[in-house]
Structure formats: C-alpha cells, structure tokens
Design an enzyme around this catalytic site. Structure first.
Site, PDB file in Angstrom:
ATOM      1  NE  ARG A 175       0.030  -4.014  -1.745  1.00 67.29           N
ATOM      2  CZ  ARG A 175      -0.013  -3.879  -3.068  1.00 67.29           C
ATOM      3  NH1 ARG A 175      -1.110  -3.463  -3.681  1.00 67.29           N
ATOM      4  NH2 ARG A 175       1.040  -4.131  -3.812  1.00 67.29           N
ATOM      5  CE  LYS A 187      -8.140  -1.723  -0.176  1.00 70.11           C
ATOM      6  NZ  LYS A 187      -6.753  -1.422  -0.470  1.00 70.11           N
ATOM      7  NE  ARG A 203      -2.901   6.075 -12.061  1.00 71.02           N
ATOM      8  CZ  ARG A 203      -1.587   6.227 -12.191  1.00 71.02           C
ATOM      9  NH1 ARG A 203      -0.784   5.930 -11.174  1.00 71.02           N
ATOM     10  NH2 ARG A 203      -1.055   6.676 -13.313  1.00 71.02           N
TER      11      ARG A 203
HETATM   12  C1  BTN Z   1      -4.244  -2.446   1.918  1.00 72.43           C
HETATM   13  O1  BTN Z   1      -3.640  -1.365   1.924  1.00 72.43           O
HETATM   14  O2  BTN Z   1      -5.117  -2.677   1.071  1.00 72.43           O
HETATM   15  C2  BTN Z   1      -3.928  -3.502   2.937  1.00 72.43           C
HETATM   16  C3  BTN Z   1      -4.704  -3.307   4.216  1.00 72.43           C
HETATM   17  C4  BTN Z   1      -4.388  -4.340   5.289  1.00 72.43           C
HETATM   18  C5  BTN Z   1      -5.058  -4.019   6.600  1.00 72.43           C
HETATM   19  C6  BTN Z   1      -4.928  -5.135   7.592  1.00 72.43           C
HETATM   20  S1  BTN Z   1      -5.981  -4.949   9.002  1.00 72.43           S
HETATM   21  C7  BTN Z   1      -5.192  -6.278   9.793  1.00 72.43           C
HETATM   22  C8  BTN Z   1      -3.707  -6.149   9.505  1.00 72.43           C
HETATM   23  N1  BTN Z   1      -3.077  -5.259  10.460  1.00 72.43           N
HETATM   24  C9  BTN Z   1      -2.610  -4.159   9.891  1.00 72.43           C
HETATM   25  O3  BTN Z   1      -2.026  -3.233  10.506  1.00 72.43           O
HETATM   26  N2  BTN Z   1      -2.866  -4.168   8.565  1.00 72.43           N
HETATM   27  C10 BTN Z   1      -3.541  -5.385   8.178  1.00 72.43           C
END
Ligand code: BTN
Length: 319
Positions: free
Chosen positions: A119, A183, A317
């Site tokens: 994100r 996380k 946060r």
């Molecule tokens: C976050 O920032 O918390 C979200 C992370 C999401 C990662 C997943 S891995 C599978 C899919 N492909 C990506 O490029 N991103 C999501």
C-alpha cells in the site's frame, strides 16, 4: 531463473555439482553460475568443497496438486482460473492483464515477485519460495462504498487460516494482519471501474510464511508464521486454506455485505481501545479506537464524540 535447480535443492541437503549437472543436463560451471544467481531472488546457498551445494534453509515449494486436493470442495466451482507462476513482477498486475471476459474468481499465486507492491507505493519483499503472494480477481457489483468492508473481510479470512495453525492473529484496521504487534500479512485491494457500474477488483495478499529475520530488512516490525511456530509451514496447505476462507467469505460479502461479519472482525480487532493517530496526506485525527460500524468504517472517539472514517489512503498509527 532455474526452477528445476531450486526444486533439486529444496530439501536443504547437500548436492554435488556433478549430480546437479547430470540431473539438469548442464556443465559444472553452469551449475555454479546458476547457483550464484539464486542470491538475486532471495535464496541463500552454502558451498562446501568436496561435498557440494545446499540452500541454507529447506523450501516448501508450491504444489498445484496439494493446493487442489486440500481446497474446500464448496468453493472449487467458484474458481474461473487458477494459475501458479514461478516468477513475475506482481501477482496483482498479472491478474489485471488476464481478467478480460473471465467469469468467477481468477487466482494467481507466485513463488517470487520481482516488483511486489504494498500500500501507499511501498514495495513488498517477495523472496522465492518463502512466503505466499496471492491475488484474486473478480467482478463486484456493490459499488465503491462497499469496498471498505471488503478489505476487512479479507483480513478475517487470513486471521481464520492463521488461527487454524494455532496462532492468534490480530487485525489492524483497515487491512494489516499482526501477530504480537508485528506485521505478518498485508492486503492490497485495487479497483478498476466507474461510479455506478460494475467494478473489477484485484485483492492481493502477501503472507510472511517461512521468511526468517536474516532473509529481509523491512522498515517496520514484522514476523513470519515459521518464526512464531518454530517450524517450516507447508505453503501449499496454507494456500488451500486461504483460498477456501477467502472465497467463502467473499461470496457471503457479495450477498449480504459486511453487516453479518462485524462481530467476527471485532473478535480479531487488535486496536480497539488504543489511542491512535489517523492520517492522510492533508490532516491527522487523534482519538481512541472503538471498533468498526456495519460498513467497516473505523469508529474513533475524540472529545466525547464518535466519528466514522472510511479506509482509502488513511493510515493508522498507535500512540
Ligand atoms: C501492504 O502494504 O500491507 C499490502 C501488501 C500486499 C502484497 C501482496 S503480495 C501479492 C500481491 N501482489 C503485489 O504486488 N502485492 C500484493
């Protein structure tokens, strides 16, 4: 990338250069060259003279037959396509380009992402064969307003699968999954479509499964299922469990929305009662988290009043 070489080394045992060369039909020099490239995709190797090569950790590679056999039979008919790819840039991007005219849920799993996305423009560390990188694409008729609820539902699916492994996952609104305030998984929902029309959604899920602290530098506290359990986790079995929980809950959500799921989300809520700062690019709000409403909006108490906030690009946060 030499996926055959990785399969031969996946057991974590030593294999001589002669054996590897014979099985792959390449010279010992080519074996050495291929092994030295494994570092680039996040795999650490060890070489002992006169013995051979090994991966410093065994790998649990994805097996399509295990995923299929272990998948919940009640969701199999919902799947329009299920693709397992060795390496690609991002499973979300893959789904976006392969969704045209497809019916049902389109799923993509990869062993490795070279440009995994998180994100707010962050990258998502995606070493080969260690974690789960899963994207699910589908058409959605409930409109933009319902999207908040959807990403919370995905969180419930992940928390259920983690609970089945005997671990207590917590959810941090809108879509982070934690264990002990670290996380362990992230959710990226991407939308294509116009106001009032059907939307095409891609739900991307990254779960830290067998990654160890030495495997990655990440700029926030994180953990993995293997770190918490003290053993390697079967990624295919976990993928099957996630697909079952995700599709079951998404179907329910398509029919009834978030209303019936609020209670379960609040059971996994890791921030209720905490003092937090809620921020977007322009402003910040402080207050105490009071769970979520029937739409999945965050309830924040400040100055004795409770206000509801929708997800979007908000970040939360904990003070
Ligand atoms: C976050 O920032 O918390 C979200 C992370 C999401 C990662 C997943 S891995 C599978 C899919 N492909 C990506 O490029 N991103 C999501």
């Amino acid at each position: 990338m030499n996926s055959e070489l990785i399969s031969l080394l996946a057991d974590g045992s030593f294999h001589s250069g002669v054996e590897l060369g014979r099985r792959l039909g390449i010279t010992r020099a080519a074996v050495w060259k291929n092994i030295s490239q494994l570092e680039d995709i996040g795999l650490q190797t060890e070489r002992v003279k006169g013995v051979g090569y090994r991966l410093t950790e065994p790998l649990s590679l994805l097996s399509d037959s295990t995923i299929f056999d272990k998948s919940d039979t009640s969701v199999k008919h919902l799947i329009g396509a299920f693709i397992i790819v060795d390496s690609l840039e991002s499973t979300n991007d893959y789904i976006k380009t392969s969704m045209e005219s497809r019916q049902g849920y389109i799923l993509c799993l990869a062993e490795h992402q070279s440009a995994g996305r998180g994100r707010r423009g962050k990258s998502w560390i995606s070493p080969y064969g260690k974690n789960l990188y899963l994207s699910v694409g589908f058409n959605f008729e409930r409109g933009f307003e319902a999207l908040n609820g959807l990403s919370l539902v995905v969180g419930i699916a992940v928390a259920r699968s983690i609970a089945d492994l005997g671990l207590a996952a917590k959810l941090k609104w809108p879509n982070d999954v934690w264990i002990e305030k670290k996380k362990v998984a992230g959710i990226l929902v991407e939308v294509d479509g116009e106001q009032g029309g059907p939307l095409r959604l891609v739900v991307g899920l990254g779960v830290n499964v067998n990654m160890k602290p030495c495997d990655a530098e990440i700029d926030q506290p994180w953990t993995s299922l293997a770190t918490e359990l003290g053993r390697i986790v079967d990624r295919s079995a976990l993928a099957a469990s996630l697909v079952g929980n995700l599709l079951t809950l998404m179907e329910q959500f398509k029919q009834r929305g978030f209303v019936g799921m609020k209670e379960e989300w609040q059971e996994f809520d890791g921030v209720s009662g905490s003092r937090v700062t809620l921020a977007n690019q322009d402003k910040e709000e402080q207050g105490i988290c009071r769970g979520v409403d029937h739409r999945g909006y965050l309830l924040l108490e400040s100055d004795g009043k409770i206000q509801a906030f929708s997800g979007g690009e908000l970040s939360l946060r904990i003070a």
